[in-house]
Design an enzyme around this catalytic site. Sequence first.
Site, short mmCIF file in Angstrom:
data_model
loop_
_atom_site.label_atom_id
_atom_site.label_comp_id
_atom_site.label_asym_id
_atom_site.label_seq_id
_atom_site.Cartn_x
_atom_site.Cartn_y
_atom_site.Cartn_z
N HIS A 96 0.84 -1.20 0.00
CA HIS A 96 0.00 0.00 0.00
C HIS A 96 0.88 1.25 0.00
O HIS A 96 1.95 1.27 0.60
CB HIS A 96 -0.94 0.00 1.21
CG HIS A 96 -2.04 0.98 1.07
ND1 HIS A 96 -1.88 2.32 1.40
CD2 HIS A 96 -3.31 0.84 0.63
CE1 HIS A 96 -3.01 2.95 1.16
NE2 HIS A 96 -3.90 2.08 0.70
N GLU A 103 -4.01 1.55 -7.39
CA GLU A 103 -4.42 2.69 -6.57
C GLU A 103 -3.51 3.88 -6.87
O GLU A 103 -2.43 3.99 -6.27
CB GLU A 103 -4.34 2.36 -5.09
CG GLU A 103 -5.32 1.31 -4.63
CD GLU A 103 -5.41 1.27 -3.12
OE1 GLU A 103 -6.52 1.42 -2.60
OE2 GLU A 103 -4.36 1.10 -2.47
N GLY A 145 -8.19 8.85 -1.14
CA GLY A 145 -8.73 9.76 -0.14
C GLY A 145 -8.92 11.19 -0.57
O GLY A 145 -9.30 12.04 0.24
N GLY A 189 -11.52 1.89 0.35
CA GLY A 189 -10.88 2.38 1.57
C GLY A 189 -11.86 3.12 2.46
O GLY A 189 -12.67 2.53 3.16
N GLY A 190 -11.81 4.45 2.40
CA GLY A 190 -12.59 5.30 3.30
C GLY A 190 -14.08 5.01 3.26
O GLY A 190 -14.74 5.04 4.32
#
Length: 187
Positions: A36, A105, A111, A169-170
């Site tokens: 990541h 990503e 984000g 994710g978020g």
Amino acid sequence: LGAQNCHFEISSGPFTGSISPSMLKKIGSNYVIIGHSENRSNGETDNQINKKIKSSIKCGLKIIFCIGETITQKKKKITNKILRNQILKGLYKTNNLNKILIAYEPVWSIGTGVVPKTSELDKNISFIKNVLNNNFKNKSPKVLYGGSVNPKNAKNLASIKNIDGFLIGGASQKAKNFIDIVKKTII
């Protein structure tokens, strides 16, 4: 059940703050995220990522292997070079690709709420799949997309033919958002 990272040593040892792949397997984990961008930005190298992938496979874990370029790399137009290097170095001498999912990503998207254009995503994921097909003949992994996936853009992202799924994710931190994404992409 999965983990967000692991140490590159298979068994436990003097690695304070780290968990080994064998410990993850013993507690029932099936997956581990490796490579990541947050870990890369904290100094994780392609060599360490490669060791983590190999030791996790030996322990029977499935890997979600993250790759992606920064905004500086994108502006310099070296995205393909970065993606190719991350894939080839991260998967160096890895033969069991059926245990791996690739998560594209773009670091600049994570984000931020900014998602690459559909044509850009399609082009980059096609490039990733070509690198995999040209260098790993036995089986090419599925390629997921991660980077500001949310209920508003999930349906459009799911329509991109080359995307095999998402690493959310978020938006996964709120059950309603995650459920909305699932409904918009599966139902």
